[in-house]
Design a protein around this motif. Sequence first.
Motif, PDB file in Angstrom:
ATOM      1  N   LEU A  29       5.965   3.688  -0.941  1.00 21.04           N
ATOM      2  CA  LEU A  29       5.393   2.359  -0.923  1.00 21.04           C
ATOM      3  C   LEU A  29       5.902   1.669   0.210  1.00 21.04           C
ATOM      4  N   ARG A  35      -6.255  -7.610   3.004  1.00 21.62           N
ATOM      5  CA  ARG A  35      -5.493  -6.469   2.775  1.00 21.62           C
ATOM      6  C   ARG A  35      -5.478  -5.271   4.003  1.00 21.62           C
ATOM      7  N   VAL A  60      -2.100  -4.175   6.183  1.00 24.83           N
ATOM      8  CA  VAL A  60      -1.330  -3.399   6.027  1.00 24.83           C
ATOM      9  C   VAL A  60      -1.487  -1.807   6.478  1.00 24.83           C
ATOM     10  N   GLU A  61      -3.029  -1.794   6.352  1.00 21.05           N
ATOM     11  CA  GLU A  61      -3.370  -0.347   7.116  1.00 21.05           C
ATOM     12  C   GLU A  61      -3.182  -0.320   8.429  1.00 21.05           C
ATOM     13  N   ARG A  76      -6.122  -8.303  -6.295  1.00 19.18           N
ATOM     14  CA  ARG A  76      -6.618  -7.135  -5.865  1.00 19.18           C
ATOM     15  C   ARG A  76      -8.131  -7.760  -5.748  1.00 19.18           C
ATOM     16  N   ASP A  86       1.026  -1.126   0.032  1.00 20.38           N
ATOM     17  CA  ASP A  86       0.127  -0.210   0.001  1.00 20.38           C
ATOM     18  C   ASP A  86       0.822   1.316   0.061  1.00 20.38           C
ATOM     19  N   CYS A  87       0.133   2.350  -0.138  1.00 23.52           N
ATOM     20  CA  CYS A  87       0.927   3.757  -0.223  1.00 23.52           C
ATOM     21  C   CYS A  87       0.678   4.540   0.750  1.00 23.52           C
ATOM     22  N   ASP A 140       0.485   5.191  -8.365  1.00 22.37           N
ATOM     23  CA  ASP A 140       0.770   4.122  -7.604  1.00 22.37           C
ATOM     24  C   ASP A 140       1.480   3.073  -8.426  1.00 22.37           C
ATOM     25  N   ALA A 168      -2.870  -6.493  -3.172  1.00 20.01           N
ATOM     26  CA  ALA A 168      -2.668  -4.934  -3.377  1.00 20.01           C
ATOM     27  C   ALA A 168      -4.317  -4.270  -3.456  1.00 20.01           C
ATOM     28  N   ASP A 169      -4.301  -2.998  -3.171  1.00 15.02           N
ATOM     29  CA  ASP A 169      -5.585  -2.451  -3.270  1.00 15.02           C
ATOM     30  C   ASP A 169      -5.855  -2.256  -4.664  1.00 15.02           C
ATOM     31  N   PHE A 177      -4.321   0.066  -7.045  1.00 14.82           N
ATOM     32  CA  PHE A 177      -3.262  -0.138  -7.836  1.00 14.82           C
ATOM     33  C   PHE A 177      -3.449  -0.742  -9.333  1.00 14.82           C
TER      34      PHE A 177
END
Length: 344
Positions: free
Chosen positions: A214, A293, A296-297, A277, A183-184, A236, A257-258, A261
């Motif tokens: 990233l 996912r 990662v947040e 995704r 994630d970014c 991204d 990935a989200d 992306f």
Amino acid sequence: IDVSTQCEVMMIDKSTNYKARKTASVLTLEVQSSQETSSVDTPSLFGCTSETEESTVSELTKLEFHHRKAMLDIIAKKPKMYLGLPKQFLWLLDEIVEKSSIKIDKVSLIVTLLKIKQNDSLERISDQFEISRTKLSSVIFTGIEVLANYFQNFVYCPEPKQIKQNLPLVFKIRYSDVQMIIDCFEIQITKPSNPLKQAQTWSQYKSCNTVKYLIGCTPNGFVSFISTGYAGRISDKAIVEKSNLLNILPPNAVVLADRGFKEIESLFSLHGIKVLRPPTSEVLQSKVIASLRVHVERVIRRVREFSLLKPHSVVNYKYVSLLDEIVLIVCGLINLRGEIIKSY
């Protein structure tokens, strides 16, 4: 775009802002009076004789020492709160001092971590540790360099076998091949004076000037990758392509990935890496991938716990060139805190 080129650092020597005052000429009567009373001790700045003054200065020095020691004692009791460093790893500070090629003391490292975690003003830190304002800036800059050089060893991509051994239960059924979740996140900075740099760092998503990173973590929340900082305008897909992520992941790896992306599958497929995704058509699978996912947040939330990197904590232009090192230090500290999700 290298984050260090986004803002120009302008140092102002405040010592030139002060003007010496000229004393008025002394009246003849005052001169005569002073000559008559020359045998009497002249009061000092403290309103006492020189011997008493020396005693007072000594007492003030002791008071400053005790004040500084009291602050260090408070930090030693709650290092995670004040420094972001778990209490069981306090011994690392002594090791860093011992192994560093740059001469630095333990207090300097504590002051640096305190600035990153609490983002207190330099004036307050200067008062707490009895360090001059000018010296404190130099201490923090050096401390960031030393800490980044050490904590970079704590951010790495584990072997696939090791990742599977620590895989949380929610991943073991259908997503046991997942090695990284990416994630970014963006960090707001002061608005650059250069119009070109303003445009380069402007983020449409955040509506402010930012530096974009990233980040990647293993399924159990271990930070396994952090990129260098890029101007907030970068997409991204571009940040994935420019970062070293594709060269770190092994072939046949699976990355979560989200949905944001877009069009990154082709980049990963060239290296034999599969990207998952949340699909737009299958609602159930989309919910499952989104729920996995989200870990990662949680890692990014831990990054935001450091006040210098909070969402609306605008990073001063003086620290923009050191932002990569600061983020690296924070990621290393996060990895010392343990897993976000326990493996069963």
